[in-house]
Design a protein around this motif. Structure first.
Motif, PDB file in Angstrom:
ATOM      1  N   SER A 185       0.778  -1.218   0.095  1.00 39.06           N
ATOM      2  CA  SER A 185      -0.049  -0.003  -0.082  1.00 39.06           C
ATOM      3  C   SER A 185       0.674   1.237  -0.272  1.00 39.06           C
ATOM      4  O   SER A 185       0.331   2.386  -0.197  1.00 39.06           O
ATOM      5  CB  SER A 185      -0.979  -0.076   1.189  1.00 39.06           C
ATOM      6  OG  SER A 185      -1.958  -0.806   0.929  1.00 39.06           O
ATOM      7  N   HIS A 226     -10.515   8.270   1.898  1.00 38.07           N
ATOM      8  CA  HIS A 226     -11.121   7.077   2.195  1.00 38.07           C
ATOM      9  C   HIS A 226     -12.441   7.407   3.046  1.00 38.07           C
ATOM     10  O   HIS A 226     -12.556   6.963   4.078  1.00 38.07           O
ATOM     11  CB  HIS A 226     -10.248   6.277   2.937  1.00 38.07           C
ATOM     12  CG  HIS A 226      -8.967   5.758   2.415  1.00 38.07           C
ATOM     13  ND1 HIS A 226      -8.886   4.727   1.648  1.00 38.07           N
ATOM     14  CD2 HIS A 226      -7.623   6.246   2.252  1.00 38.07           C
ATOM     15  CE1 HIS A 226      -7.600   4.601   1.183  1.00 38.07           C
ATOM     16  NE2 HIS A 226      -6.805   5.637   1.460  1.00 38.07           N
ATOM     17  N   PRO A 268     -13.889  -1.948   2.167  1.00 34.23           N
ATOM     18  CA  PRO A 268     -12.623  -2.060   2.142  1.00 34.23           C
ATOM     19  C   PRO A 268     -11.855  -2.778   1.189  1.00 34.23           C
ATOM     20  O   PRO A 268     -10.765  -2.187   0.601  1.00 34.23           O
ATOM     21  CB  PRO A 268     -12.500  -2.483   3.545  1.00 34.23           C
ATOM     22  CG  PRO A 268     -13.807  -2.358   4.247  1.00 34.23           C
ATOM     23  CD  PRO A 268     -14.736  -2.421   3.448  1.00 34.23           C
ATOM     24  N   TYR A 322     -14.435   7.778   7.895  1.00 27.76           N
ATOM     25  CA  TYR A 322     -13.282   7.048   7.445  1.00 27.76           C
ATOM     26  C   TYR A 322     -13.299   5.773   7.544  1.00 27.76           C
ATOM     27  O   TYR A 322     -13.560   5.091   8.621  1.00 27.76           O
ATOM     28  CB  TYR A 322     -12.217   7.705   8.257  1.00 27.76           C
ATOM     29  CG  TYR A 322     -10.951   7.097   7.990  1.00 27.76           C
ATOM     30  CD1 TYR A 322     -10.285   7.334   6.837  1.00 27.76           C
ATOM     31  CD2 TYR A 322     -10.306   6.225   9.289  1.00 27.76           C
ATOM     32  CE1 TYR A 322      -8.956   6.785   6.563  1.00 27.76           C
ATOM     33  CE2 TYR A 322      -8.935   5.550   8.762  1.00 27.76           C
ATOM     34  CZ  TYR A 322      -8.531   5.886   7.419  1.00 27.76           C
ATOM     35  OH  TYR A 322      -7.234   5.177   7.254  1.00 27.76           O
ATOM     36  N   TYR A 363     -10.786   2.947   5.634  1.00 25.43           N
ATOM     37  CA  TYR A 363      -9.969   2.766   4.680  1.00 25.43           C
ATOM     38  C   TYR A 363     -10.185   1.808   3.567  1.00 25.43           C
ATOM     39  O   TYR A 363     -10.709   0.387   4.080  1.00 25.43           O
ATOM     40  CB  TYR A 363      -8.618   2.124   5.599  1.00 25.43           C
ATOM     41  CG  TYR A 363      -7.295   1.862   4.815  1.00 25.43           C
ATOM     42  CD1 TYR A 363      -6.635   2.866   4.322  1.00 25.43           C
ATOM     43  CD2 TYR A 363      -7.012   0.673   4.522  1.00 25.43           C
ATOM     44  CE1 TYR A 363      -5.408   2.696   3.500  1.00 25.43           C
ATOM     45  CE2 TYR A 363      -5.613   0.400   3.747  1.00 25.43           C
ATOM     46  CZ  TYR A 363      -4.874   1.442   3.270  1.00 25.43           C
ATOM     47  OH  TYR A 363      -3.686   1.294   2.581  1.00 25.43           O
ATOM     48  N   HIS A 386      -4.064   0.858  -5.765  1.00 23.54           N
ATOM     49  CA  HIS A 386      -3.728   0.625  -4.404  1.00 23.54           C
ATOM     50  C   HIS A 386      -2.367  -0.234  -4.061  1.00 23.54           C
ATOM     51  O   HIS A 386      -1.851  -0.382  -3.012  1.00 23.54           O
ATOM     52  CB  HIS A 386      -4.968  -0.070  -3.618  1.00 23.54           C
ATOM     53  CG  HIS A 386      -5.093  -1.307  -4.134  1.00 23.54           C
ATOM     54  ND1 HIS A 386      -5.138  -1.783  -5.363  1.00 23.54           N
ATOM     55  CD2 HIS A 386      -5.103  -2.619  -3.470  1.00 23.54           C
ATOM     56  CE1 HIS A 386      -5.354  -3.171  -5.496  1.00 23.54           C
ATOM     57  NE2 HIS A 386      -5.189  -3.481  -4.208  1.00 23.54           N
ATOM     58  N   SER A 446     -10.633  12.076  10.340  1.00 21.70           N
ATOM     59  CA  SER A 446      -9.735  11.267  10.453  1.00 21.70           C
ATOM     60  C   SER A 446      -8.239  12.187  10.445  1.00 21.70           C
ATOM     61  O   SER A 446      -8.264  13.279  10.131  1.00 21.70           O
ATOM     62  CB  SER A 446      -9.390  10.196   9.435  1.00 21.70           C
ATOM     63  OG  SER A 446      -9.177  10.829   8.122  1.00 21.70           O
ATOM     64  N   ARG A 458      -6.272  11.647   8.167  1.00 20.21           N
ATOM     65  CA  ARG A 458      -5.655  11.573   6.928  1.00 20.21           C
ATOM     66  C   ARG A 458      -5.295  12.944   6.065  1.00 20.21           C
ATOM     67  O   ARG A 458      -5.858  13.757   6.481  1.00 20.21           O
ATOM     68  CB  ARG A 458      -6.602  10.524   5.959  1.00 20.21           C
ATOM     69  CG  ARG A 458      -6.827   9.563   6.498  1.00 20.21           C
ATOM     70  CD  ARG A 458      -5.602   8.423   6.600  1.00 20.21           C
ATOM     71  NE  ARG A 458      -5.172   8.030   5.047  1.00 20.21           N
ATOM     72  CZ  ARG A 458      -4.501   6.887   4.630  1.00 20.21           C
ATOM     73  NH1 ARG A 458      -4.426   5.971   5.451  1.00 20.21           N
ATOM     74  NH2 ARG A 458      -4.260   6.840   3.379  1.00 20.21           N
ATOM     75  N   ASP A 486      -1.322   8.992   4.823  1.00 17.86           N
ATOM     76  CA  ASP A 486      -1.532   8.769   6.267  1.00 17.86           C
ATOM     77  C   ASP A 486      -0.641   9.833   6.783  1.00 17.86           C
ATOM     78  O   ASP A 486       0.179  10.311   6.287  1.00 17.86           O
ATOM     79  CB  ASP A 486      -1.198   7.260   6.283  1.00 17.86           C
ATOM     80  CG  ASP A 486      -1.887   7.128   7.731  1.00 17.86           C
ATOM     81  OD1 ASP A 486      -2.536   7.797   8.393  1.00 17.86           O
ATOM     82  OD2 ASP A 486      -1.563   5.864   8.111  1.00 17.86           O
ATOM     83  N   HIS A 524       3.333   6.379   4.800  1.00 14.29           N
ATOM     84  CA  HIS A 524       2.229   5.065   4.881  1.00 14.29           C
ATOM     85  C   HIS A 524       2.959   4.071   5.031  1.00 14.29           C
ATOM     86  O   HIS A 524       4.067   3.971   4.848  1.00 14.29           O
ATOM     87  CB  HIS A 524       1.714   4.992   3.036  1.00 14.29           C
ATOM     88  CG  HIS A 524       0.374   4.675   3.037  1.00 14.29           C
ATOM     89  ND1 HIS A 524      -0.224   3.314   3.302  1.00 14.29           N
ATOM     90  CD2 HIS A 524      -0.805   5.393   2.678  1.00 14.29           C
ATOM     91  CE1 HIS A 524      -1.536   3.351   3.008  1.00 14.29           C
ATOM     92  NE2 HIS A 524      -1.888   4.729   2.927  1.00 14.29           N
TER      93      HIS A 524
END
Length: 580
Positions: A257, A306, A312, A367, A369, A451, A496, A498, A503, A525
């Protein structure tokens, strides 16, 4: 809490890149007409390196290789050996510089080749170079250190400074070496007054060796860059638990990821600042197939955060029917998902993508992911550019930046032995995965997904991390506007931690994420295969950890032992001690 208050709160956009070298560069640069050095975008160069003795100049050659792909040649048949190169870097001792060879260099200039000459030894031979139009680097003596420094000066890993020198020829009547700036990462693990490198090494060694002893991963690579200098890089363990092949800093890993921020996100950053896409517009504005689905009105910004309400992930491989996968290549099955494993043609287009478009959507804003988010953003980017994402990132980022191994489907470009194996897949492909993406959905999408699917060395990720620390500039070239980097890497969500794609540091200090001593400026990340990159503007720091913790089977020991975070904390502990 200590990490938060010790460093204090910083707004990311107030923190500019700070190259700080602890190396005294004795290399003198002459004749740098039109500021040829340091080199800029590296994808335009086909570089030959010529030395009279490959072993003697090995430190020079190795250091050059950290920055670019180079072809090593000798002095014999010089003209023929450099025929297909547009850049020729020559390194020699002063006694090897002859009138005859200088004439060959002049001929190479007339053949439109860019020549860079590094001379080590007595300066009086520079009188032979009066008519040469190319950059000349000179050191008074030959050593491993002077070789490495000259090589770094060529690529901007080390700045050249104005130095008054004895006049040796009419070319250098001013007697002054020319100054340049550092524009790239510096590779030289020399004594650093700000960081106790011995202590840092011992702390990281202990944690990495614990991970291997506890079978959290068979091997790993750790790399740390501070203020543009590599202060630590080391490979640990082996490719597998059979301990046959040691893991090195040059090995290529499945980033999992981390692909989200090092593959898809920079494409979206570029297209956003160019006005090709608008994150405040819905998916339906960009994807025709989405217009008739429950996703048509979801904003791209929600997707990047996200917060689009997507599921997910979808385990596509579990829905395969008999005949969809076979062991041999054929005209109907040419999507290679692993060694001796081929998927039905257009399976992604005809099965996977429609299933994603028609999947359930929960209320937007929370949020969750989701891998589906980056599948969507890849589709948006490719529809807007008409360029496959793997080609776009190579042409616009990896090639020019000098990220030599970064890319998708590495087995098409590199030998199997260079690539770290991941899982012994027993449920889908039924083979050891080596150079084919671990993520099943990404593999079924042809190895290129939004991704997952990206492979690289730690060094490639370090370049990308430094690019972001530099607010979008690297190697003297600008790739993003500073405000674009700030926008994507800063906190952009109300629900979140993010950023956009990225991240970030978790403000709930109880979570100690990504580590207990990290701070509010940190972004990056993690990856499922046991990888991470964290970028810290407050400390001008890039931290990279790469492993294959999913070998031979998926294990949670790396997480249970908190290996990645503990190494990050060890780095902070040593850095903070140096500040006292």
């Amino acid at each position: 809490m200590l990490g938060f208050f010790a460093i204090g709160y910083f707004h990311t956009n107030h923190l500019k890149a700070q190259y700080r070298s602890s190396i005294k560069n004795e290399t003198v640069l002459f004749n740098n007409i039109d500021a040829v050095l340091p080199f800029g975008k590296l994808d335009q160069y086909n570089i030959a390196v010529c030395t009279p003795d490959s072993n003697l100049f090995n430190p020079f050659q190795d250091q050059l290789f950290r920055y670019a792909t180079v072809n090593y040649v000798g002095f014999k048949n010089f003209d023929e050996q450099v025929k297909y190169s547009n850049v020729v870097i020559v390194a020699l001792k002063s006694e090897d510089l002859t009138t005859s060879f200088v004439e060959q260099l002049k001929q190479a200039e007339r053949n439109n080749k860019r020549i860079v000459l590094a001379v080590f030894g007595k300066g009086d031979v520079l009188a032979l170079l009066d008519d040469l139009k190319s950059p000349i680097l000179w050191n008074t003596h030959l050593s491993d250190e002077t070789q490495k420094n000259a090589a770094m000066t060529i690529f901007g890993g080390l700045s050249a400074v104005n130095k008054l020198q004895k006049t040796y020829s009419s070319t250098f009547t001013k007697g002054m070496g020319e100054a340049t700036s550092q524009t790239r990462i510096q590779y030289s693990l020399v004594k650093n007054d700000a960081v106790n490198l011995d202590k840092l090494g011992k702390k990281i060694d202990a944690i990495a060796e614990e991970a291997i002893a506890q079978k959290a991963t068979p091997g790993a690579v750790v790399m740390v860059v501070k203020n543009g200098q590599v202060i630590f890089e080391k490979g640990y363990g082996y490719h597998t638990y059979s301990k046959e092949v040691p893991t090195t800093i040059h090995n290529i890993f499945d980033l999992a990821s981390v692909s989200k921020i090092a593959g898809t996100t920079p494409v979206i950053m570029r297209l956003t600042e160019q006005g090709v896409i608008d994150l405040n517009k819905p998916i339906g504005d960009y994807l025709w197939q989405a217009k008739s689905t429950n996703k048509k009105d979801i904003l791209l910004k929600s997707v990047m955060l996200h917060e689009a309400g997507f599921t997910p992930f979808i385990p596509f491989y579990r829905n395969l029917k008999p005949g969809d996968v076979q062991r041999n290549y054929s005209t109907t099955h040419n999507v290679k998902v692993a060694d001796s494993c081929y998927l039905l043609n257009n399976y992604y287009r005809d099965v996977m993508w429609p299933e994603m478009l028609n999947s359930e959507v929960k209320p937007v804003g929370n949020y969750v992911y989701s891998d589906i988010s980056m599948y969507v953003m890849k589709e948006v980017a490719e529809h807007q550019t008409a360029i496959p994402m793997q080609a776009y990132v190579q042409d616009n980022f990896y090639g020019p930046l000098g990220m030599k191994t970064a890319g998708y489907n590495p087995r098409e470009r590199f030998s199997k032995s260079q690539i770290i194996p991941t899982e012994q897949d027993t449920s889908f492909r039924k083979v050891l995965l080596q150079g084919y993406v671990h993520d099943q959905g990404a593999a079924m999408a042809g190895g290129v997904a939004g991704h997952a699917g990206l492979f690289a060395t730690a060094n490639d990720l370090a370049i990308y991390g430094q690019l972001l620390l530099n607010k979008g500039e690297y190697g003297g070239e600008r790739y993003f506007k500073a405000e674009t980097v700030d926008q994507f890497t800063s906190k952009q969500s109300e629900s979140s931690r993010r950023g956009l794609g990225f991240d970030r540091w978790d403000p709930n200090v109880k979570n100690e994420y990504p580590s207990k001593l990290s701070n509010p400026t940190v972004y990056g990340h993690t990856g499922y295969t046991g990888t991470c990159i964290w970028i810290d503007p407050a400390n001008q720091l890039v931290y990279i950890f790469l492993s294959n913790r999913v070998h031979p089977q998926v294990s949670t020991k790396l997480l249970n032992l908190n290996i990645r975070s503990r190494i990050q904390d060890a780095i902070y502990e040593v850095i903070n001690e140096g500040k006292k």
